[in-house]
Design an enzyme around this catalytic site. Sequence first.
Site, short mmCIF file in Angstrom:
data_model
loop_
_atom_site.label_atom_id
_atom_site.label_comp_id
_atom_site.label_asym_id
_atom_site.label_seq_id
_atom_site.Cartn_x
_atom_site.Cartn_y
_atom_site.Cartn_z
N GLU A 177 33.22 34.36 46.42
CA GLU A 177 32.61 35.43 47.22
C GLU A 177 31.35 35.98 46.54
O GLU A 177 30.56 36.67 47.17
CB GLU A 177 33.62 36.54 47.49
CG GLU A 177 34.17 37.27 46.27
CD GLU A 177 35.35 36.54 45.61
OE1 GLU A 177 35.34 35.29 45.55
OE2 GLU A 177 36.26 37.24 45.13
N CYS A 282 32.40 26.74 31.60
CA CYS A 282 33.75 26.46 31.10
C CYS A 282 33.71 25.51 29.92
O CYS A 282 34.68 25.35 29.20
CB CYS A 282 34.61 25.88 32.21
SG CYS A 282 34.04 24.27 32.71
N GLU A 382 39.01 34.15 26.44
CA GLU A 382 37.76 33.54 26.89
C GLU A 382 36.79 34.68 27.20
O GLU A 382 37.07 35.51 28.07
CB GLU A 382 38.01 32.72 28.17
CG GLU A 382 36.77 32.04 28.69
CD GLU A 382 36.97 31.37 30.05
OE1 GLU A 382 37.62 31.96 30.93
OE2 GLU A 382 36.45 30.27 30.24
P1 NAD Z 1 38.09 33.50 39.49
O1 NAD Z 1 39.42 32.98 39.11
O2 NAD Z 1 37.87 34.97 39.48
O3 NAD Z 1 37.70 33.03 40.97
C1 NAD Z 1 37.73 31.68 41.35
C2 NAD Z 1 38.06 31.58 42.84
O4 NAD Z 1 39.38 32.08 43.06
C3 NAD Z 1 37.13 32.38 43.73
O5 NAD Z 1 36.85 31.60 44.88
C4 NAD Z 1 37.95 33.61 44.07
O6 NAD Z 1 37.65 34.13 45.34
C5 NAD Z 1 39.37 33.13 44.02
N1 NAD Z 1 40.32 34.14 43.56
C6 NAD Z 1 40.09 35.12 42.65
N2 NAD Z 1 41.21 35.85 42.45
C7 NAD Z 1 42.17 35.31 43.23
C8 NAD Z 1 43.55 35.60 43.45
N3 NAD Z 1 44.16 36.60 42.82
N4 NAD Z 1 44.24 34.85 44.31
C9 NAD Z 1 43.63 33.81 44.96
N5 NAD Z 1 42.33 33.50 44.79
C10 NAD Z 1 41.61 34.22 43.94
O7 NAD Z 1 37.03 32.75 38.55
P2 NAD Z 1 35.46 33.04 38.41
O8 NAD Z 1 35.28 34.32 37.66
O9 NAD Z 1 34.78 32.86 39.71
O10 NAD Z 1 35.03 31.82 37.49
C11 NAD Z 1 35.01 31.84 36.09
C12 NAD Z 1 36.21 31.15 35.51
O11 NAD Z 1 36.24 29.80 35.96
C13 NAD Z 1 36.19 31.04 33.99
O12 NAD Z 1 37.46 31.32 33.50
C14 NAD Z 1 35.82 29.59 33.72
O13 NAD Z 1 36.27 29.07 32.49
C15 NAD Z 1 36.50 28.92 34.86
N6 NAD Z 1 35.91 27.62 35.10
C16 NAD Z 1 36.64 26.52 34.73
C17 NAD Z 1 36.11 25.26 34.92
C18 NAD Z 1 36.88 24.05 34.52
O14 NAD Z 1 36.50 22.96 34.92
N7 NAD Z 1 37.95 24.15 33.76
C19 NAD Z 1 34.83 25.11 35.48
C20 NAD Z 1 34.12 26.25 35.84
C21 NAD Z 1 34.68 27.51 35.66
#
Ligand code: NAD
Length: 497
Positions: A177, A282, A382
């Site tokens: 979002e 990440c 992290e």
């Molecule tokens: P986030 O978990 O806050 O959000 C990711 C997605 O999940 C979004 O689309 C969001 O709307 C949804 N979401 C958030 N809370 C939710 C909930 N309670 N229930 C269901 N859906 C929910 O992550 P972010 O802040 O957007 O991204 C950063 C994180 O992503 C970091 O921890 C990073 O390490 C990780 N990441 C991992 C990789 C990998 O390949 N391992 C790659 C990129 C990013």
Amino acid sequence: MTHNVPLFINGGCRQSESTEWLEVTNPADNKVIAKLPLSTESEMEHAVSQALIAQKQWKEVAVSERARLMLRYQQLLKEQHDAIAQLLSTETGKTIADAKGDVWRGIEVVEQAANIASNMMGETVENVATDIDGYSIVQPLGVCCGITPFNFPAMIPLWMFPIAIAAGNSFVLKPSEQVPLTAIRLAELFQQAGAPEGVLQVIHGGKEQVDYLLAHPEIKAVSFVGSVPTAQYIYQTGTAHHKRVQAFAGAKNHMVVMPDANREQVINHLVGSSVGAAGQRCMAISVAVFVGTSNQWIPELANAMSKVNPGAWDDDNAAYGPLISATAKQRVLTLIQQGQAEGAECLLDGSECHVSGLPDGNWVGPTLFRGVTRDMSIYKEEIFGPVLVCMEVETLEEALSLVNSNPYGNGTSIFTASGAAARKYQHEVMVGQVGINVPIPVPLPFFSFTGWRGSFYGDLHAYGKQAVKFYTETKTVTARWFDDDIPDGPNLTIHLR
Ligand code: NAD
């Protein structure tokens, strides 16, 4: 001027009828650039049911034609590369160089998706019993969905839908979002490349919309990338609803520095891989593990890091951009304070960081700690900011033990001139992606993105052959044809014995 972010349904942008909207901001000045709807239940139902109808036709399209769609899409993405990168910079604050890299890594996956036929081949064994053949065929699952994070708005959606769709599925994407604009542009270009209506749908929202997808009986597979708690929740909820789930999560990536490494390369790569993209990767290096006398280079590292500055996306001198939101910035500042309170030595503190002309951006300067121990919050969590923590050990064995006892397993690297040390590290480290004199070892798309342990929940990874397996089902056929049934005729019988 702000605009309302559309949904992308049945091949076109549609305005949502939602009464609930969020603001999308530019992290460099926190000005609102768009409003994002939280998709309503009827909009989501429409998206999924139409994706189901589209998939039934799409799976019958010849595999080479599905591959050609990816070739056309790849060409359009290349033509629009800079424009997409610019849009992506607006919503993430990434420098233009970084944004271009984000788009390019996605394009490489589209290229790989065009190779779908070779990756969807089954296997055959003739005469599994006398006159009976066994073979397997690979078929798509149906409707799949993807839930993506803020930090790679082009690359991560492109990890998912091109391969899923090339394999004959349809796909519902729910982008972050915080960065929905790039996702909509990717969908528009997919349509322009000739994708049939309904094969790719984009809905918007947060937890409620994700929950809808996780429970929907017609969604067969869920690809997720994001933070650890969300990944765990999505894996548990998705599998409880009998879906196939791959959930990529957070990380704490260590770079091990041996005393025989090239000092200049170590310092340059540590700076770039820790603060690049404001540490919001990440695969960022967030822990430097100095082995033996290599710790003498820490002051030089501090000096190099102090010369790096964040700035606006179009500023050529900016090494990286802002953090994604004021909340993210506050979280990083709190962790920096905790590091100091818990006794780490802060060699560089980026908490007070200002960028000329952009006083309201979410800026954090490069931050460096040494004297960090395993029990400190800045080691355990992290941080996802431009913060590098230094730890010191005596031997490679100790470094291995440190890395292997950390719960995460996304990426790691070793810098050394010794093939033997590199071989030992590669062999014994319990991390899924290893760099040898390469700081951020993200595999290219003919491999897969293979995070391990606490950085991944599931079995089959993103892109490459594993993604094709994830988005498909294997059917095994045992076939027997009786000679007696062969119709008479010279051309048929002549070849049979
Ligand atoms: P986030 O978990 O806050 O959000 C990711 C997605 O999940 C979004 O689309 C969001 O709307 C949804 N979401 C958030 N809370 C939710 C909930 N309670 N229930 C269901 N859906 C929910 O992550 P972010 O802040 O957007 O991204 C950063 C994180 O992503 C970091 O921890 C990073 O390490 C990780 N990441 C991992 C990789 C990998 O390949 N391992 C790659 C990129 C990013």
